[in-house]
Design an enzyme around this catalytic site. Structure first.
Site, PDB file in Angstrom:
ATOM      1  CB  SER A 148      79.489  59.521  51.961  1.00  0.00           C
ATOM      2  OG  SER A 148      79.776  59.488  52.961  1.00  0.00           O
ATOM      3  CG  ASP A 224      78.166  52.284  55.023  1.00  0.00           C
ATOM      4  OD1 ASP A 224      79.247  52.591  55.545  1.00  0.00           O
ATOM      5  OD2 ASP A 224      77.937  52.946  53.910  1.00  0.00           O
ATOM      6  CG  HIS A 257      80.799  54.514  52.844  1.00  0.00           C
ATOM      7  ND1 HIS A 257      79.726  54.835  53.092  1.00  0.00           N
ATOM      8  CD2 HIS A 257      81.693  55.231  52.674  1.00  0.00           C
ATOM      9  CE1 HIS A 257      79.658  55.945  53.320  1.00  0.00           C
ATOM     10  NE2 HIS A 257      80.763  56.545  52.776  1.00  0.00           N
TER      11      HIS A 257
END
Lengths: 280, 280
Positions: A148, A224, A257
């Protein structure tokens, strides 16, 4: 550097250290997984792992399930914190999770109040490796990965320093921060309103500038929640295509995620880096 | 049962559920890892994992790194909570970590105020498997394992119900709770001062009573801070020797009480259970 804690794991050691950071002007904490049989006579290469928003040095080591493969491959893993820390370090006025503490974005801040401490680009690229390489049984062979915000950091740092990293990978990276809300807020805050200063911290911009020759691997879940608004991995592909840069982007149906996604594919990333580090 | 969250992991699914527990008289939460390709036509056996003091259903799923091997073996894992929960559930007056919430000790409490909710033995042994087997694509083949307080729970439940569990294992179990401070506090609180009621919840006492034929595997770190005062694994060996019960106790130099220890050896435990579950 001072040892905070040590756990034996998979025949090696998980150690947490603190040290006074010159560039960040505060005490920093980081974690190291050292595989079995790493000694001064038998030093091992290092994978740097950059974590995402809200994380510390602990999340990856506890949740990624990476140590077994790292032990087998003979690879050290270093997990830094995601920002400077301490009572004297500026934080977002509302304590937002995506600015300030836990959200350093791996940039060198130029704006007040951030610039006094938020020099994470120099910290990750220079100060931390210098410290690790002076104090632990490691070689100067490095790879870099992250998740991320940390995937963004890994791509940017790897693309800008190909002489320092043999391979670069990312999970669910913020691929085009000049073009998403997280990036606008962080780059605007740390670097100011002049968007020309942001470009050097955008992997998709860097990829579009010239052909890159560092091996690049990106993993992304299709379920995600941040995919469309914040992550935009297609920007990486489009930029790489322009400059004929090789980049593998694996899209995974159903994955989100979380660290469950990272854990599911971390072994493949360790093996990818091990190949370029000469371990396999 | 109601689905709270779902994450894809290693081709399977990590799901958290809540349900109203009849025996504990409160809402309970548990987690399930379901391996890929588990369907009503292809049901899979279940390993029950009992966690230690202060844990919830989340610790094992996030930190043990067990899912990869479970996916490969085709084994589901169920991780219950470690106590009843909720505003109406009694807790220790001082909020101690080793009594009340997060510390159910896998017993059926007989003393007020605990007995209204703390029926974890019946919950783990009967109510939860009944729920799982009625609602998920699993067989009635079960194995059981756990850590610390949960290692105690797994050994006690496995030894007392050999017709319900094909194999039993434990990491760093509280092996002789009638003879350590954690055990005295919890068993005294939940069961009262008459120590004859404690005996059925002590794995070393159960092992000394008769020969047991369920496969038993125990893992213990020698650098575990609780080893001498609280865990006492040698009591298991001494009891098993008396009754000619087969038990493997693996002692590991340098390993502590953390999830790094569990992660280091969880694959071997999954393989041990898989062998007895007919998966390999």
């Amino acid at each position: 550097m001072e040892l905070i804690s040590e756990n034996r794991a998979f025949g090696g050691r998980h150690c947490r250290y603190t040290h006074q950071s010159a560039v960040n002007n505060c005490k920093m904490t980081f974690a190291v997984y050292m595989p079995p049989f790493a000694t001064e006579e038998n030093p091992v290469p290092v994978l740097y792992w950059l974590s995402g928003l809200t994380c510390t040095d602990e999340n990856f080591m506890q949740k990624a399930g990476a140590m077994k493969m790292a032990a087998e491959l003979g690879m050290a893993i270093v997990a830094p914190d995601t920002s400077p820390r301490g009572d004297d370090v500026a934080d977002d006025a509302e304590g937002a999770y995506d600015m300030g503490l836990g959200a350093g974005f791996y940039v060198n801040a130029t704006q007040a109040p951030w610039k006094a401490n938020y020099q994470m680009y120099d910290y990750i690229t220079q100060e931390l490796p210098d410290l690790i390489e002076a104090n632990l049984p490691v070689t100067r062979e490095r790879a870099i990965s992250g998740h991320s915000m940390g995937g963004h950091g890994a791509l940017v740092i790897g693309l800008r320093n190909p002489e320092r990293y043999v391979s670069v990978s990312a999970f669910s990276p913020i691929a085009n921060p000049t073009n998403c809300p997280w990036g606008h807020k962080a780059l605007g805050g740390y670097l100011g309103d002049d968007q020309s200063a942001w470009q050097q911290y955008d992997a998709s911009v860097l990829l579009a500038e010239k052909t890159h020759y560092v091996p690049l691997l990106v993993e992304q879940g299709r379920a995600d929640q941040f995919l469309t608004e914040q992550l935009k991995p297609e920007a990486l592909l489009n930029a790489a295509q322009k400059t004929d840069t090789q980049l593998t982007l694996n899209m995974h149906e159903g994955y989100d995620h979380s660290y469950f996604f990272i854990a599911s594919f971390i072994d493949e990333h360790l093996q990818f880096h091990a190949g370029h580090l000469g371990l396999i």
